[in-house]
Each structure stands twice: as C-alpha cells, then as structure tokens.
Design a protein around this motif. Structure first.
Motif, PDB file in Angstrom:
ATOM      1  N   SER A 184       0.970   3.395  -7.417  1.00  0.00           N
ATOM      2  CA  SER A 184       0.503   4.728  -7.155  1.00  0.00           C
ATOM      3  C   SER A 184      -0.998   4.734  -6.686  1.00  0.00           C
ATOM      4  N   ASN A 185      -1.567   5.518  -5.860  1.00  0.00           N
ATOM      5  CA  ASN A 185      -2.773   5.478  -5.425  1.00  0.00           C
ATOM      6  C   ASN A 185      -3.280   4.048  -4.936  1.00  0.00           C
ATOM      7  N   THR A 186      -2.506   3.513  -4.349  1.00  0.00           N
ATOM      8  CA  THR A 186      -3.067   2.139  -3.546  1.00  0.00           C
ATOM      9  C   THR A 186      -2.616   2.094  -2.193  1.00  0.00           C
ATOM     10  N   ASN A 187      -3.060   1.096  -1.342  1.00  0.00           N
ATOM     11  CA  ASN A 187      -2.864   1.211   0.139  1.00  0.00           C
ATOM     12  C   ASN A 187      -1.609   0.358   0.450  1.00  0.00           C
ATOM     13  N   ILE A 188      -0.689   0.367  -0.581  1.00  0.00           N
ATOM     14  CA  ILE A 188       0.537  -0.300  -0.003  1.00  0.00           C
ATOM     15  C   ILE A 188       1.377   0.221   0.912  1.00  0.00           C
ATOM     16  N   ILE A 189       1.459   1.563   1.046  1.00  0.00           N
ATOM     17  CA  ILE A 189       2.354   2.335   1.962  1.00  0.00           C
ATOM     18  C   ILE A 189       1.561   2.212   3.358  1.00  0.00           C
ATOM     19  N   ASP A 190       2.268   1.816   4.319  1.00  0.00           N
ATOM     20  CA  ASP A 190       1.650   2.005   5.723  1.00  0.00           C
ATOM     21  C   ASP A 190       1.652   3.534   6.180  1.00  0.00           C
ATOM     22  N   LYS A 191       0.664   4.358   6.404  1.00  0.00           N
ATOM     23  CA  LYS A 191       0.473   5.374   6.530  1.00  0.00           C
ATOM     24  C   LYS A 191       1.067   5.710   8.041  1.00  0.00           C
ATOM     25  N   GLU A 192       1.062   4.867   8.788  1.00  0.00           N
ATOM     26  CA  GLU A 192       1.583   5.204  10.187  1.00  0.00           C
ATOM     27  C   GLU A 192       3.032   4.929  10.156  1.00  0.00           C
ATOM     28  N   HIS A 193       3.658   4.452   9.219  1.00  0.00           N
ATOM     29  CA  HIS A 193       5.296   4.301   9.176  1.00  0.00           C
ATOM     30  C   HIS A 193       5.755   3.650   9.931  1.00  0.00           C
ATOM     31  N   TYR A 194       5.084   2.187  10.227  1.00  0.00           N
ATOM     32  CA  TYR A 194       5.498   1.108  11.069  1.00  0.00           C
ATOM     33  C   TYR A 194       6.451   0.214  10.023  1.00  0.00           C
ATOM     34  N   TYR A 195       5.629  -0.354   9.133  1.00  0.00           N
ATOM     35  CA  TYR A 195       6.094  -1.423   8.176  1.00  0.00           C
ATOM     36  C   TYR A 195       6.392  -0.530   6.861  1.00  0.00           C
ATOM     37  N   HIS A 196       7.432  -1.088   6.240  1.00  0.00           N
ATOM     38  CA  HIS A 196       7.984  -0.281   5.068  1.00  0.00           C
ATOM     39  C   HIS A 196       8.154  -1.478   4.117  1.00  0.00           C
ATOM     40  N   PRO A 197       7.192  -1.577   2.915  1.00  0.00           N
ATOM     41  CA  PRO A 197       7.153  -2.489   2.256  1.00  0.00           C
ATOM     42  C   PRO A 197       8.385  -2.156   1.085  1.00  0.00           C
ATOM     43  N   PHE A 198       9.136  -3.117   0.506  1.00  0.00           N
ATOM     44  CA  PHE A 198      10.103  -2.770  -0.446  1.00  0.00           C
ATOM     45  C   PHE A 198       9.940  -3.725  -1.802  1.00  0.00           C
ATOM     46  N   ALA A 199       8.942  -4.739  -1.534  1.00  0.00           N
ATOM     47  CA  ALA A 199       8.865  -5.749  -2.721  1.00  0.00           C
ATOM     48  C   ALA A 199       7.481  -6.399  -2.177  1.00  0.00           C
ATOM     49  N   VAL A 200       6.905  -6.931  -3.591  1.00  0.00           N
ATOM     50  CA  VAL A 200       5.545  -7.609  -3.127  1.00  0.00           C
ATOM     51  C   VAL A 200       5.521  -9.103  -4.070  1.00  0.00           C
ATOM     52  N   GLU A 201       5.151 -10.078  -3.331  1.00  0.00           N
ATOM     53  CA  GLU A 201       4.945 -11.573  -3.947  1.00  0.00           C
ATOM     54  C   GLU A 201       3.533 -11.509  -4.234  1.00  0.00           C
ATOM     55  N   GLU A 202       3.294 -11.922  -5.507  1.00  0.00           N
ATOM     56  CA  GLU A 202       1.965 -12.141  -5.924  1.00  0.00           C
ATOM     57  C   GLU A 202       1.591 -13.862  -5.834  1.00  0.00           C
ATOM     58  N   MET A 203       0.277 -14.085  -5.550  1.00  0.00           N
ATOM     59  CA  MET A 203      -0.501 -15.357  -5.687  1.00  0.00           C
ATOM     60  C   MET A 203      -0.870 -15.291  -7.373  1.00  0.00           C
ATOM     61  N   VAL A 204      -0.571 -16.523  -8.009  1.00  0.00           N
ATOM     62  CA  VAL A 204      -1.168 -16.420  -9.240  1.00  0.00           C
ATOM     63  C   VAL A 204      -1.948 -17.729  -9.559  1.00  0.00           C
ATOM     64  N   MET A 205      -2.772 -17.753 -10.560  1.00  0.00           N
ATOM     65  CA  MET A 205      -3.394 -19.117 -10.836  1.00  0.00           C
ATOM     66  C   MET A 205      -2.670 -19.532 -12.183  1.00  0.00           C
ATOM     67  N   ILE A 206      -2.360 -20.737 -12.317  1.00  0.00           N
ATOM     68  CA  ILE A 206      -1.441 -21.242 -13.475  1.00  0.00           C
ATOM     69  C   ILE A 206      -2.511 -22.274 -14.106  1.00  0.00           C
ATOM     70  N   HIS A 207      -2.939 -22.039 -15.122  1.00  0.00           N
ATOM     71  CA  HIS A 207      -3.768 -23.023 -15.953  1.00  0.00           C
ATOM     72  C   HIS A 207      -2.929 -23.928 -16.908  1.00  0.00           C
ATOM     73  N   ASP A 208      -3.204 -25.046 -16.570  1.00  0.00           N
ATOM     74  CA  ASP A 208      -2.519 -26.457 -17.348  1.00  0.00           C
ATOM     75  C   ASP A 208      -3.445 -26.757 -18.365  1.00  0.00           C
ATOM     76  N   LYS A 209      -3.110 -26.355 -19.555  1.00  0.00           N
ATOM     77  CA  LYS A 209      -4.023 -26.326 -20.636  1.00  0.00           C
ATOM     78  C   LYS A 209      -4.132 -27.965 -21.134  1.00  0.00           C
ATOM     79  N   THR A 210      -3.332 -28.596 -20.685  1.00  0.00           N
ATOM     80  CA  THR A 210      -3.467 -30.430 -20.907  1.00  0.00           C
ATOM     81  C   THR A 210      -4.637 -30.921 -20.136  1.00  0.00           C
TER      82      THR A 210
END
Length: 396
Positions: free
Chosen positions: A177-203
């Motif tokens: 909600s209140n993000t720019n995830i939706i294309d206001k021009e109604h061309y591209y319709h997102p139905f899911a998102v994939e994140e990039m993450v940082m994984i810390h190896d504590k060793t």
C-alpha cells in the motif's frame, strides 16, 4: 560471426536481424555508412559495451535460431486463450499446472507456453524480430528486466496501447500500500516480487559493523567483504543490483559497488559453501531471496539475513494483457492474483502481491518504478552498466 570497429551496422542488421533489439535506442544515429566505431562515437557510448551486447545477441541468434512461423504456430492458437512467458524455475511446473486446472474448471481452451531456461532464448529471438501485435499472445508473463521491457518492445507494443488494460481486480497486501509497485498506466501488472537480500556468514570475520542500509555497501568499509551472485567472468554482473544502484545513485555507484565486490559465484555455490571452511567465502553474500531457502540445516544458526532499514531491492513478476483481451483471457489473468497461485509461489520464497509482509520480514522495499523502466535503453543498458562494473571489479 566476428564484428569489429569497421563492421557496417546496416549489413549486420541484414545478416542478424535480431541485433535490431540491441541497437534500437540508437536508430537515429544509424545511416547506410555507419560502422560500429562510428555509432559508438555519434551516440556517445562505450565501444566495448556496444560490441559485447551485439556479440551476445549474435551468439543467441545463431546458437538458438528461431523458426518464426513455427514459433508463431506454437504461441497463437485460434479460439484459445494464448499465454506465454517466463517465471521462476522453482515454481514453474506447479504454476503451469494450476493455470491448466483453472482453465479446465472454467471451460477455457488454454494454450500456455512458459519457457524454461533451456528454451527461452528461442522465444527471446522471436520477440526481437516480431513486428505485429497479431503475432503475440493475449497474455505475456515476465520477470525481472526481461525481453518484455526492451525499448524496442515498449515502442512497438506498449506505448501504442496494445497491452494497456485495467480490467483486473485484486487487493494489494499492506506492505504494498502507498508504494509505486502498481503501474498507473496499466501496461505492466505485477503479481509477485523477488527480493535481493544480504546474507551474513557469521563464521567469516568482518572488520566493520554490519550494513544497516544498502548504500552502506558503497563505502570503503566493505571493500573485499562482498560476494555477488553471478558468473565470475565478464557478464551482466548481477543486473538486478546494477540497475538498482544506477537508478538510485547513478553510474558512480556501480563503480563503487564493483570495487567492493571480491568474488562472483552462482547462487548454488554460495549457499552450498556458507558456514564451511571454504577460504573463498566472504562475510556478505548478495543473492535472491529464494536462494536462502537452500541454506543447509546445519548452517542456519551460523548465517543470517540482514534486515535493512531501507528495505531490499526488488524485481517483479508481472503480466501484460492485450487491450482487446477476451473475458476468458481476463479470467486467466485475474487468477494470477488468486490464493492458489499465492500458495504456490510463496512456498518457493517469492512474495505475492496480496501478502501483507515480505518474505524477508522487511516492512518496506526499493523498486525502480515502471515510469523509469519505460525510459531506459534496454537491453543495451545491461552491457553499459556491466562494462563499468567489470572495469572496477578488482578480480577482473
């Protein structure tokens, strides 16, 4: 086919028409006598980036040739809802099965072609030379920054309104909600998102505090501490990250980040070797969120996903639907927002658009934005940013 400074662009296009996709953003500079070197000069772009992009295109076109008529026959079936595209390999089979199940219940004749990695290049070649909207399916499904976002595709099929459609009903989750995830021009319709993450190896020892936000990775404190998902050779250097840095901070950020990256490896290598005695492993690894699902059970207490203040960069899973799509096609597209599809993809680490929280646990995310994407010279930009990264990558 070898190309060089004196390669004539018009002759190249006659020989390998798929190259038009790579060159589309520079059409105004191409005349009968224009060579590769002259194009780089007149368009004010790096010669190497232009050359490597064309070499990739030539390789794809020659190694995975597309029989246009045969592909057209595969994609377009009369009296059917035609769907084609790409999705995450982890949930591809279940995704297809669910759409087929829905179509059967609704009495819909469904023709679906979701291309796996080993055959997607042939479809990419088809898209690169396609000239008519009638040669494209009712619904196209894409992910990341794909062939459905090139400047050529946008100019030919998006901006004219062929895929402008607002006939979809769904509820966004709270995190969207209140993000720019939706294309206001109604061309591209997102139905899911994939994140990039940082994984810390504590060793693995790190001589600084852990990053609190993504921009921390651009500072000298993190030099030599980062492993980036990708091939450890000249490639697109993790284009999801490159585009994020470029959109937010410009080309300078690409150079700073690449200077801090110590190594690049396939995500399976990174996950397999976390919390081991492998000397090549580093304290921070940048991977897709779904990769974290594969961390070994005996390593889970030795690694952690860093929760950032600014949220993780994301890419979208999306679809485009023709403006004149039938009610049956709309029914199939709306099913991408269903609880059944949500269940399938979230088991594999992808966050559905109806979810209230992200898979990573963050309560915000960073997204380039559809308006911005429609202005970028893709696919050439991949080569341009990767050239900057490669020149600043110490291991190179």
């Amino acid at each position: 086919m070898d190309i060089h400074e004196e390669t004539n662009i018009k002759e190249l296009l006659r020989s390998i028409p798929e190259c038009a996709e790579q060159l589309h953003s520079f059409n105004k500079h191409i005349k009968d006598e224009t060579t590769l070197q002259l194009l780089a000069i007149s368009a004010n772009i790096p010669f190497n980036a232009l050359k490597y992009g064309l070499e990739r295109t030539i390789k794809r076109a020659t190694q995975y040739p597309c029989n246009y008529a045969k592909m057209h026959s595969k994609l377009i079936k009369p009296e059917a809802v035609n769907i084609a595209g790409y999705v995450n390999f982890l949930w591809q089979n279940d995704f297809i099965s669910e759409l087929k199940r829905k179509a059967k219940i609704e009495g819909i004749n469904l023709n679906i072609n979701i291309f796996p990695k080993h055959s997607k290049k042939e479809f990419q070649n088809y898209l690169a030379v396609c000239q008519s909207i009638n040669d494209l399916p009712d619904i196209l499904i894409g992910k990341g920054f794909s062939s459905l976002m090139t400047q050529q595709f946008i100019d030919k099929f998006v901006k004219p309104g062929y895929y402008q459609n607002s006939a979809f009903n769904f509820n966004k989750g709270k995190v969207f909600s209140n993000t720019n995830i939706i294309d206001k021009e109604h061309y591209y319709h997102p139905f899911a998102v994939e994140e990039m993450v940082m994984i810390h190896d504590k060793t693995k020892e790190i001589n600084t505090d852990l990053p609190e936000k993504w921009s921390d990775l651009l500072t000298p404190n993190f030099a030599g501490t980062i492993m980036q998902m990708g091939k450890n050779q000249r490639d697109h250097f993790g284009f999801n990250m490159m585009l994020h840095w470029f959109a937010k901070y410009g080309e300078e950020a690409i150079a700073k980040y690449a200077e801090n990256v110590e190594d690049k490896q396939h995500f399976s290598y990174i996950i397999k070797n976390m919390a081991t005695n492998n000397d090549e492993m580093l304290p921070i690894s940048i991977v897709h969120q779904f990769a974290s699902l594969f961390v070994r059970s005996d390593a889970r207490d030795k690694v952690e996903i860093i929760k950032t203040q600014d949220g993780n960069p994301i890419t979208c899973h999306f679809f485009l639907a023709k403006k004149n799509a039938s009610l049956q096609a709309i029914t199939m597209a709306n099913h991408l927002y269903s609880k059944e599809i949500k269940s399938i993809i979230e088991k594999c680490g992808t966050t559905h658009i109806s979810s209230d929280s992200l898979f990573s646990g963050n309560n915000k995310f960073q997204w380039v934005g559809w308006d911005k994407l429609r202005t970028l010279p893709l696919p050439y930009l991949k080569e341009h940013l990767s050239e900057i990264a490669y020149q600043n990558y110490k291991t190179a």
